[in-house]
Design an enzyme around this catalytic site. Structure first.
Site, PDB file in Angstrom:
ATOM      1  N   TYR A 157      -4.428  13.285   3.263  1.00 23.72           N
ATOM      2  CA  TYR A 157      -3.269  12.035   3.260  1.00 23.72           C
ATOM      3  C   TYR A 157      -2.198  12.385   4.188  1.00 23.72           C
ATOM      4  O   TYR A 157      -1.619  11.529   4.987  1.00 23.72           O
ATOM      5  CB  TYR A 157      -3.365  11.530   1.991  1.00 23.72           C
ATOM      6  CG  TYR A 157      -4.339  10.382   1.678  1.00 23.72           C
ATOM      7  CD1 TYR A 157      -5.606  10.842   1.075  1.00 23.72           C
ATOM      8  CD2 TYR A 157      -4.246   9.310   1.617  1.00 23.72           C
ATOM      9  CE1 TYR A 157      -6.618  10.100   0.740  1.00 23.72           C
ATOM     10  CE2 TYR A 157      -5.298   8.085   1.511  1.00 23.72           C
ATOM     11  CZ  TYR A 157      -6.401   8.602   1.179  1.00 23.72           C
ATOM     12  OH  TYR A 157      -7.418   7.902   0.599  1.00 23.72           O
ATOM     13  N   LYS A 164       3.759   6.653   1.400  1.00 20.62           N
ATOM     14  CA  LYS A 164       3.545   5.986   0.408  1.00 20.62           C
ATOM     15  C   LYS A 164       4.659   6.151  -0.749  1.00 20.62           C
ATOM     16  O   LYS A 164       4.949   5.278  -1.547  1.00 20.62           O
ATOM     17  CB  LYS A 164       1.988   5.836  -0.367  1.00 20.62           C
ATOM     18  CG  LYS A 164       0.988   5.612   0.587  1.00 20.62           C
ATOM     19  CD  LYS A 164       1.118   3.913   0.740  1.00 20.62           C
ATOM     20  CE  LYS A 164      -0.081   3.520   1.199  1.00 20.62           C
ATOM     21  NZ  LYS A 164      -0.234   2.097   1.611  1.00 20.62           N
TER      22      LYS A 164
HETATM   23  P1  NAP Z   1      -7.478  -2.368   6.441  1.00 17.78           P
HETATM   24  O1  NAP Z   1      -8.259  -3.537   6.202  1.00 17.78           O
HETATM   25  O2  NAP Z   1      -7.637  -1.739   7.807  1.00 17.78           O
HETATM   26  O3  NAP Z   1      -6.056  -3.027   6.528  1.00 17.78           O
HETATM   27  C1  NAP Z   1      -4.892  -2.241   7.044  1.00 17.78           C
HETATM   28  C2  NAP Z   1      -3.967  -3.405   7.889  1.00 17.78           C
HETATM   29  O4  NAP Z   1      -2.608  -2.863   8.213  1.00 17.78           O
HETATM   30  C3  NAP Z   1      -4.799  -4.010   9.131  1.00 17.78           C
HETATM   31  O5  NAP Z   1      -4.781  -5.354   8.893  1.00 17.78           O
HETATM   32  C4  NAP Z   1      -3.781  -3.554   9.996  1.00 17.78           C
HETATM   33  O6  NAP Z   1      -4.058  -4.265  11.178  1.00 17.78           O
HETATM   34  C5  NAP Z   1      -2.516  -3.509   9.662  1.00 17.78           C
HETATM   35  N1  NAP Z   1      -1.646  -2.946  10.429  1.00 17.78           N
HETATM   36  C6  NAP Z   1      -1.422  -1.731  10.683  1.00 17.78           C
HETATM   37  N2  NAP Z   1      -0.512  -1.468  11.610  1.00 17.78           N
HETATM   38  C7  NAP Z   1       0.278  -2.550  11.817  1.00 17.78           C
HETATM   39  C8  NAP Z   1       1.469  -2.953  12.234  1.00 17.78           C
HETATM   40  N3  NAP Z   1       2.230  -2.248  12.995  1.00 17.78           N
HETATM   41  N4  NAP Z   1       1.728  -4.491  12.101  1.00 17.78           N
HETATM   42  C9  NAP Z   1       1.055  -5.173  11.201  1.00 17.78           C
HETATM   43  N5  NAP Z   1      -0.026  -4.904  10.618  1.00 17.78           N
HETATM   44  C10 NAP Z   1      -0.522  -3.516  10.734  1.00 17.78           C
HETATM   45  O7  NAP Z   1      -7.337  -1.356   5.083  1.00 17.78           O
HETATM   46  P2  NAP Z   1      -7.001  -1.402   3.670  1.00 17.78           P
HETATM   47  O8  NAP Z   1      -7.675  -0.544   3.094  1.00 17.78           O
HETATM   48  O9  NAP Z   1      -7.145  -3.010   3.364  1.00 17.78           O
HETATM   49  O10 NAP Z   1      -5.392  -1.327   3.634  1.00 17.78           O
HETATM   50  C11 NAP Z   1      -4.518  -2.178   3.103  1.00 17.78           C
HETATM   51  C12 NAP Z   1      -3.513  -1.474   2.401  1.00 17.78           C
HETATM   52  O11 NAP Z   1      -4.198  -0.871   1.106  1.00 17.78           O
HETATM   53  C13 NAP Z   1      -2.735  -0.251   2.894  1.00 17.78           C
HETATM   54  O12 NAP Z   1      -1.538  -0.231   2.674  1.00 17.78           O
HETATM   55  C14 NAP Z   1      -3.560   1.039   2.632  1.00 17.78           C
HETATM   56  O13 NAP Z   1      -2.897   2.127   2.539  1.00 17.78           O
HETATM   57  C15 NAP Z   1      -3.682   0.495   0.940  1.00 17.78           C
HETATM   58  N6  NAP Z   1      -4.533   1.168   0.057  1.00 17.78           N
HETATM   59  C16 NAP Z   1      -5.825   1.405   0.833  1.00 17.78           C
HETATM   60  C17 NAP Z   1      -6.921   2.292  -0.019  1.00 17.78           C
HETATM   61  C18 NAP Z   1      -8.206   2.293   0.061  1.00 17.78           C
HETATM   62  O14 NAP Z   1      -8.802   3.183  -0.086  1.00 17.78           O
HETATM   63  N7  NAP Z   1      -8.739   1.508   1.377  1.00 17.78           N
HETATM   64  C19 NAP Z   1      -6.375   2.557  -1.509  1.00 17.78           C
HETATM   65  C20 NAP Z   1      -5.240   2.444  -1.921  1.00 17.78           C
HETATM   66  C21 NAP Z   1      -4.401   1.646  -1.014  1.00 17.78           C
HETATM   67  P3  NAP Z   1      -4.911  -3.907  12.665  1.00 17.78           P
HETATM   68  O15 NAP Z   1      -6.268  -3.914  12.121  1.00 17.78           O
HETATM   69  O16 NAP Z   1      -4.759  -4.783  13.765  1.00 17.78           O
HETATM   70  O17 NAP Z   1      -4.244  -2.553  12.883  1.00 17.78           O
END
Ligand code: NAP
Length: 268
Positions: A157, A164
């Site tokens: 990570y 984070k």
């Molecule tokens: P995801 O579906 O890929 O969502 C991430 C989002 O961030 C995408 O919509 C992406 O847009 C957006 N993003 C990135 N750069 C950006 C920018 N400059 N401006 C506006 N939007 C931007 O993945 P996810 O897992 O659901 O992630 C959502 C959150 O949950 C994140 O904060 C992640 O760290 C957190 N999280 C995830 C997990 C896991 O295991 N999946 C666990 C704990 C926390 P684009 O697609 O256009 O790049």
């Protein structure tokens, strides 16, 4: 059973890329509870997917917004204010760190990689909160998504873990600043889920499978469980007294102090 009724409430959701996005898992129950939603998306290529996903929701607003760009952020909130008038909640579910930061050792992080990861993944919460707060005239709720790597080392990570940690600290300072206006700010620390963002983390398949085996519940969490927690935190009826908190939905993984092989074949 406690009914959560969000009819007449307006919310902004940031971070829907597809149907597996955590932001979408949160948006769905919010819409089912009656809230009207606006969605911010980073790139124009995502608009058709969002249009398709949200077509059944009714009254939905879609607006482009790269959170690294102040003009686009201002534009998004102008649209939200113009169409909705006021806001009741914001879901900040986005993050980014350059791909190399997941594959190279953390010690090799360069200044630009640090800046970009911090800007998108941590500062954006501040940028969003400072624009959302004036629209939250009746109080409100802001939630963001974080991960255990903010406080413990999770291999690979790296820079995202550091970002984070900054995000969680920012959440607490925002909760303090905005508390007098009745605005609550919280972070959901979710266990690993298979999403587009997760796929960019090298070794994610192993992290996912280990979390499933070693957590107290001996399984991974689901997108729906994150959506349910978000709904509770946004609802004043259930989450009205909660602010400045990092709340875990990780099947108990973070509370473990040691992993032992158990006779039932469980964790170890
Ligand atoms: P995801 O579906 O890929 O969502 C991430 C989002 O961030 C995408 O919509 C992406 O847009 C957006 N993003 C990135 N750069 C950006 C920018 N400059 N401006 C506006 N939007 C931007 O993945 P996810 O897992 O659901 O992630 C959502 C959150 O949950 C994140 O904060 C992640 O760290 C957190 N999280 C995830 C997990 C896991 O295991 N999946 C666990 C704990 C926390 P684009 O697609 O256009 O790049």
């Amino acid at each position: 059973m406690v009914e959560i009724d969000l009819k007449g409430k307006n919310g902004l959701v940031l971070g829907v890329t597809n149907q597996r996005s955590i932001a979408w898992a949160i948006a769905r129950p919010l819409a089912e509870a009656g809230a009207r939603l606006a969605f911010g998306y980073q790139l124009d290529r995502l608009r058709p997917t969002l249009e398709k996903l949200t077509s059944g929701l009714g009254g939905t607003i879609l607006a482009e917004c790269d959170v690294q760009d102040d003009d686009q952020l201002d534009g998004l909130f102008e649209v939200v204010e113009g169409e909705m008038g006021n806001l009741d909640f914001v879901v900040h579910s986005l993050a980014f760190a350059p791909q190399e930061t997941f594959t190279s050792p953390f010690v090799e992080t360069d200044r630009e990689q640090w800046r970009v990861a911090m800007d998108v993944s941590a500062y954006s919460l501040v940028a969003v909160a400072q624009r959302a707060a004036p629209l939250m005239t009746q109080g409100g709720s802001i939630i963001t998504l974080t991960y255990l790597a903010a406080e413990r080392v999770v291999p690979h990570y790296n820079m995202m873990g550091v970002a984070k940690a900054a995000l969680e600290a920012s959440m607490r300072f925002l909760a303090y600043d905005l508390g007098a206006r009745g605005i609550r700010v919280n972070a959901i620390s979710a266990g690993p889920l298979r999403t587009v963002a997760a796929r960019s983390i090298s070794g994610f398949a192993d992290i996912y499978s280990e979390a499933g085996k070693l957590s107290m519940l001996r399984r991974n969490i689901t997108q729906e469980e994150v959506g349910g927690l978000a709904l509770s935190l946004i609802s004043d009826r259930l989450g009205g007294g909660i602010t400045g908190e990092t709340v875990y939905v990780d099947a108990g993984y973070q509370a473990m102090g040691m992993f032992l092989q158990e006779p039932d074949g469980g964790p170890g």
